[in-house]
Motif scaffolding. Structure first.
Motif, PDB file in Angstrom:
ATOM      1  N   ARG A   1       0.830  -1.206   0.000  1.00 32.33           N
ATOM      2  CA  ARG A   1       0.000   0.000   0.000  1.00 32.33           C
ATOM      3  C   ARG A   1       0.867   1.260   0.000  1.00 32.33           C
ATOM      4  NH1 ARG A   1      -1.949   0.014   4.812  1.00 32.33           N
ATOM      5  NH2 ARG A   1      -3.528  -1.607   4.443  1.00 32.33           N
ATOM      6  N   GLU A   2       1.933   1.254   0.809  1.00 30.05           N
ATOM      7  CA  GLU A   2       2.840   2.412   0.839  1.00 30.05           C
ATOM      8  C   GLU A   2       3.491   2.637  -0.518  1.00 30.05           C
ATOM      9  OE1 GLU A   2       5.603   1.541   3.904  1.00 30.05           O
ATOM     10  OE2 GLU A   2       4.144   1.735   5.544  1.00 30.05           O
ATOM     11  N   ALA A   3       3.905   1.541  -1.173  1.00 24.09           N
ATOM     12  CA  ALA A   3       4.531   1.689  -2.490  1.00 24.09           C
ATOM     13  C   ALA A   3       3.549   2.256  -3.500  1.00 24.09           C
ATOM     14  CB  ALA A   3       5.066   0.335  -2.969  1.00 24.09           C
ATOM     15  N   LEU A   4       2.298   1.829  -3.454  1.00 20.71           N
ATOM     16  CA  LEU A   4       1.294   2.344  -4.386  1.00 20.71           C
ATOM     17  C   LEU A   4       0.940   3.791  -4.075  1.00 20.71           C
ATOM     18  CD1 LEU A   4      -1.076  -0.762  -4.648  1.00 20.71           C
ATOM     19  CD2 LEU A   4       0.537   0.071  -6.364  1.00 20.71           C
ATOM     20  N   ALA A   5       0.982   4.163  -2.792  1.00 17.94           N
ATOM     21  CA  ALA A   5       0.675   5.548  -2.421  1.00 17.94           C
ATOM     22  C   ALA A   5       1.707   6.510  -2.989  1.00 17.94           C
ATOM     23  CB  ALA A   5       0.602   5.680  -0.899  1.00 17.94           C
ATOM     24  N   HIS A   6       2.963   6.065  -3.105  1.00 21.50           N
ATOM     25  CA  HIS A   6       4.005   6.917  -3.673  1.00 21.50           C
ATOM     26  C   HIS A   6       4.105   6.780  -5.191  1.00 21.50           C
ATOM     27  CE1 HIS A   6       5.288   6.730   0.583  1.00 21.50           C
ATOM     28  NE2 HIS A   6       5.821   7.921   0.358  1.00 21.50           N
ATOM     29  N   ALA A   7       3.317   5.890  -5.770  1.00 22.18           N
ATOM     30  CA  ALA A   7       3.395   5.650  -7.205  1.00 22.18           C
ATOM     31  C   ALA A   7       2.415   6.498  -7.998  1.00 22.18           C
ATOM     32  CB  ALA A   7       3.149   4.172  -7.511  1.00 22.18           C
TER      33      ALA A   7
ATOM     34  N   GLY B   1      13.410   0.589   3.862  1.00 22.25           N
ATOM     35  CA  GLY B   1      14.531   1.475   3.581  1.00 22.25           C
ATOM     36  C   GLY B   1      14.787   1.639   2.095  1.00 22.25           C
ATOM     37  N   TRP B   2      16.091   1.594   1.747  1.00 24.17           N
ATOM     38  CA  TRP B   2      16.498   1.831   0.360  1.00 24.17           C
ATOM     39  C   TRP B   2      15.902   0.791  -0.577  1.00 24.17           C
ATOM     40  CZ3 TRP B   2      19.121  -1.169  -3.152  1.00 24.17           C
ATOM     41  CH2 TRP B   2      19.570  -0.535  -4.306  1.00 24.17           C
ATOM     42  N   GLU B   3      15.852  -0.462  -0.136  1.00 21.22           N
ATOM     43  CA  GLU B   3      15.329  -1.521  -0.990  1.00 21.22           C
ATOM     44  C   GLU B   3      13.847  -1.292  -1.286  1.00 21.22           C
ATOM     45  OE1 GLU B   3      14.996  -6.423  -1.125  1.00 21.22           O
ATOM     46  OE2 GLU B   3      15.788  -5.394   0.648  1.00 21.22           O
ATOM     47  N   ALA B   4      13.084  -0.873  -0.284  1.00 23.61           N
ATOM     48  CA  ALA B   4      11.662  -0.610  -0.501  1.00 23.61           C
ATOM     49  C   ALA B   4      11.461   0.560  -1.459  1.00 23.61           C
ATOM     50  CB  ALA B   4      10.971  -0.335   0.832  1.00 23.61           C
ATOM     51  N   GLN B   5      12.271   1.612  -1.302  1.00 23.26           N
ATOM     52  CA  GLN B   5      12.150   2.763  -2.198  1.00 23.26           C
ATOM     53  C   GLN B   5      12.508   2.382  -3.633  1.00 23.26           C
ATOM     54  OE1 GLN B   5      14.527   5.921  -0.596  1.00 23.26           O
ATOM     55  NE2 GLN B   5      13.498   5.886   1.411  1.00 23.26           N
ATOM     56  N   ARG B   6      13.541   1.577  -3.768  1.00 22.49           N
ATOM     57  CA  ARG B   6      13.953   1.164  -5.113  1.00 22.49           C
ATOM     58  C   ARG B   6      12.867   0.321  -5.775  1.00 22.49           C
ATOM     59  NH1 ARG B   6      16.351  -3.444  -7.019  1.00 22.49           N
ATOM     60  NH2 ARG B   6      17.643  -3.242  -8.890  1.00 22.49           N
ATOM     61  N   TRP B   7      12.298  -0.637  -5.030  1.00 19.27           N
ATOM     62  CA  TRP B   7      11.241  -1.475  -5.582  1.00 19.27           C
ATOM     63  C   TRP B   7      10.017  -0.632  -5.918  1.00 19.27           C
ATOM     64  CZ3 TRP B   7       6.231  -2.944  -4.716  1.00 19.27           C
ATOM     65  CH2 TRP B   7       5.788  -4.086  -5.384  1.00 19.27           C
ATOM     66  N   GLY B   8       9.708   0.354  -5.083  1.00 20.80           N
ATOM     67  CA  GLY B   8       8.569   1.217  -5.353  1.00 20.80           C
ATOM     68  C   GLY B   8       8.740   2.024  -6.632  1.00 20.80           C
ATOM     69  N   ARG B   9       9.978   2.481  -6.916  1.00 27.09           N
ATOM     70  CA  ARG B   9      10.217   3.231  -8.162  1.00 27.09           C
ATOM     71  C   ARG B   9      10.003   2.333  -9.382  1.00 27.09           C
ATOM     72  NH1 ARG B   9      14.626   5.118  -5.101  1.00 27.09           N
ATOM     73  NH2 ARG B   9      16.060   3.805  -6.303  1.00 27.09           N
ATOM     74  N   HIS B  10      10.479   1.092  -9.290  1.00 28.27           N
ATOM     75  CA  HIS B  10      10.273   0.163 -10.403  1.00 28.27           C
ATOM     76  C   HIS B  10       8.790  -0.174 -10.575  1.00 28.27           C
ATOM     77  CE1 HIS B  10      14.360  -0.974 -11.717  1.00 28.27           C
ATOM     78  NE2 HIS B  10      14.696  -0.614 -10.487  1.00 28.27           N
ATOM     79  N   LEU B  11       8.068  -0.316  -9.471  1.00 33.61           N
ATOM     80  CA  LEU B  11       6.634  -0.580  -9.556  1.00 33.61           C
ATOM     81  C   LEU B  11       5.905   0.590 -10.205  1.00 33.61           C
ATOM     82  CD1 LEU B  11       4.147  -2.298  -8.892  1.00 33.61           C
ATOM     83  CD2 LEU B  11       4.123  -1.224  -6.621  1.00 33.61           C
ATOM     84  N   ALA B  12       6.274   1.822  -9.813  1.00 37.92           N
ATOM     85  CA  ALA B  12       5.638   3.004 -10.404  1.00 37.92           C
ATOM     86  C   ALA B  12       5.938   3.096 -11.895  1.00 37.92           C
ATOM     87  CB  ALA B  12       6.111   4.269  -9.683  1.00 37.92           C
ATOM     88  N   ALA B  13       7.180   2.766 -12.287  1.00 36.34           N
ATOM     89  CA  ALA B  13       7.521   2.807 -13.706  1.00 36.34           C
ATOM     90  C   ALA B  13       6.696   1.804 -14.496  1.00 36.34           C
ATOM     91  CB  ALA B  13       9.021   2.530 -13.881  1.00 36.34           C
ATOM     92  N   LYS B  14       6.467   0.636 -13.931  1.00 33.99           N
ATOM     93  CA  LYS B  14       5.663  -0.378 -14.617  1.00 33.99           C
ATOM     94  C   LYS B  14       4.207   0.076 -14.746  1.00 33.99           C
ATOM     95  CE  LYS B  14       4.438  -5.248 -14.516  1.00 33.99           C
ATOM     96  NZ  LYS B  14       4.946  -5.485 -15.866  1.00 33.99           N
ATOM     97  N   LEU B  15       3.663   0.635 -13.691  1.00 32.26           N
ATOM     98  CA  LEU B  15       2.259   1.041 -13.709  1.00 32.26           C
ATOM     99  C   LEU B  15       2.017   2.225 -14.635  1.00 32.26           C
ATOM    100  CD1 LEU B  15       1.414   0.716  -9.896  1.00 32.26           C
ATOM    101  CD2 LEU B  15       0.969  -0.946 -11.718  1.00 32.26           C
ATOM    102  N   HIS B  16       3.004   3.106 -14.775  1.00 34.61           N
ATOM    103  CA  HIS B  16       2.845   4.293 -15.622  1.00 34.61           C
ATOM    104  C   HIS B  16       3.433   4.093 -17.016  1.00 34.61           C
ATOM    105  CE1 HIS B  16       1.188   7.164 -12.685  1.00 34.61           C
ATOM    106  NE2 HIS B  16       1.902   6.497 -11.777  1.00 34.61           N
TER     107      HIS B  16
END
Length: 447
Positions: free
Chosen positions: A26-32, A97-112
């Motif tokens: 949910r946090e990753a999607l909120a920042h995506a 931490g850094w790993e979660a932020q990195r995965w979230g950026r890749h998730l956002a790139a895929k969704l957009h």
């Protein structure tokens, strides 16, 4: 018309059981910058509720407890235009931490649907494009400073040693052609005595002296560093022998002949797929694009925390045209089937193909026959496999790496691509694999 109407944010449904994994997703999607149209537990969610939410993407936290629920939701998950994104629930729960932020950026790139995966601010790098600046005018020579050097060189000209090998004619003052200069250097031969002009008296027939052409320095074809006596080449008699003569004609060589003389198991081909973090989604796309009539076995090795390879088999069996099963020790790798390998499972070549065997170090890439093997490194593949994969490629194997969206951990895949191997999305790599073995079938070189 608003900006949101022109560029609508993606509609995403989050399916995960309550817990740490669901909170991290949910946090990753909120920042995506997406719109979460549904968040629910898949074990209690009805297929119609998922369809009524009209999501464009469905993010699923995979774990053993939702296996049956996903089968029940299969009609809604198979809707046209719906993209599924899988993540291991255990990995998502531990990611921070850094790993979660990195995965979230890749998730956002895929969704957009873009490739911007760098941290904020990293994309604003200074431009390296050359821009107009000061006019670079070459320095003009100083006439007064140059003249002093010319005068000094002229004063030293008479003291420079002359070349004793060439003495120009006395009356030579102007430049002449090269041919004239060489003619001036030719030695003057003395005239023959008059008595030599008289014919020789002899009882035999008169023999005319052979005509000797005048040697000129301009004719370099007669120059030689050594005096070689004229030796007439005598014909070489070939000794007859009954021994057969070795022949190296290439017209009789063929792949079939070479395969017949190959060691046992050398033709046992295989498609080896290596994956890890982000691998389930990439693996789904790759297997879904492979045809049911593939002539080689598919070996899948993907790192899974907890070793839940049985769950991976069930997930991939739903989308793969090929049968999917878990590899067992002593079992033969069957062409046209997908075999999921655990961490302690390797392969060994035999006369009739490849067999699985327990191996503490896992899959050994160098155990596969290079000429009949393809290796694909997807997202999350282990970096330790890069070196053996490139060695196998140097021996004749076909090696490729995943690129593009969905490659959340591209280190190993990027390494083989940088080394000159094939690059592409999972679907594109599947098409290349099919074409490769179709070519082998046309050549009569069945893997």
């Amino acid at each position: 018309m608003s900006v949101s109407d022109v560029n609508p944010v993606p509609a995403v449904a989050l399916l995960a059981r309550p817990g740490a994994a669901r909170e991290r997703l949910r946090e990753a999607l909120a920042h995506a910058d997406v719109q979460i149209v549904l968040e629910d537990d898949p074990t209690t969610l009805e297929p119609q509720s998922l369809a009524d939410a009209h999501p464009q993407f469905v993010v699923i936290a995979l774990e053993a407890a939702i296996e049956d629920a996903l089968e029940r939701l299969e009609p809604a998950l198979s809707a046209p235009g719906l993209t599924l994104v899988f993540d291991e629930a255990e990995l998502a729960a531990r990611r921070d931490g850094w790993e979660a932020q990195r995965w979230g950026r890749h998730l956002a790139a895929k969704l957009h649907g873009h490739q911007q995966v760098l941290p904020p601010g990293a994309e604003d790098e200074p431009s390296l494009q050359l821009e107009p600046g000061l006019t670079l005018t070459p320095p003009q020579p100083q006439e007064t400073a140059l003249q002093s050097h010319l005068d000094q060189a002229l004063s030293w000209a008479d003291n420079v040693p002359a070349d004793s090998l060439y003495v120009p004619p006395v009356d030579l003052h102007e430049p002449i052609a090269l041919e004239q200069a060489l003619a001036a250097l030719q030695p003057v031969l003395p005239e023959a005595p008059a008595e030599l002009d008289a014919p020789l008296e002899s009882p035999g027939p008169a023999v005319e002296p052979p005509a000797v052409p005048a040697l000129t320095l301009g004719d370099h074809t007669a120059w030689s560093l050594v005096d070689e006596p004229a030796v007439e080449a005598a014909p070489i008699a070939r000794a007859s022998t009954s021994a057969p003569t070795a022949s190296f004609e290439t017209g009789h060589l063929s792949l079939v002949d070479l395969d017949a003389a190959a060691p046992a198991g050398a033709n046992a081909g295989a498609l080896l797929v290596l994956a890890g973090i982000g691998g389930p989604d990439a693996l789904r796309r790759l297997l879904a694009a492979l045809p049911a009539g593939l002539r080689v076995p598919v070996l899948v090795h993907m790192r899974l925390d907890g070793g839940r390879y049985g769950n991976l088999v069930k997930q991939m069996a739903r989308i793969s045209p090929l049968p999917v099963q878990l590899a067992e020790p002593g079992q033969r790798a069957t062409p046209g089937e997908v075999h999921v390998l655990a961490d302690d499972m390797g392969v060994q070549g035999a006369a009739d193909g490849l067999y699985f065997q327990t191996r503490a170090q896992g899959i050994a890439i160098d155990a596969l026959p290079p000429a009949h093997t393809a290796v694909v490194l997807l997202s999350g593949a282990d970096l330790a496999h890069v070196g053996p994969a490139l060695d196998l490629a140097a021996a004749g194997a076909w090696v490729a790496g995943q690129v593009g969206e969905g490659c959340y951990d591209p280190a190993a895949a990027t390494a083989v691509v940088a080394a000159g191997m094939v690059a592409g999305e999972p679907q594109e790599l599947a098409q290349a694999i099919v074409a490769r073995w179709a070519q082998h079938d046309d050549d009569g070189d069945a893997a």
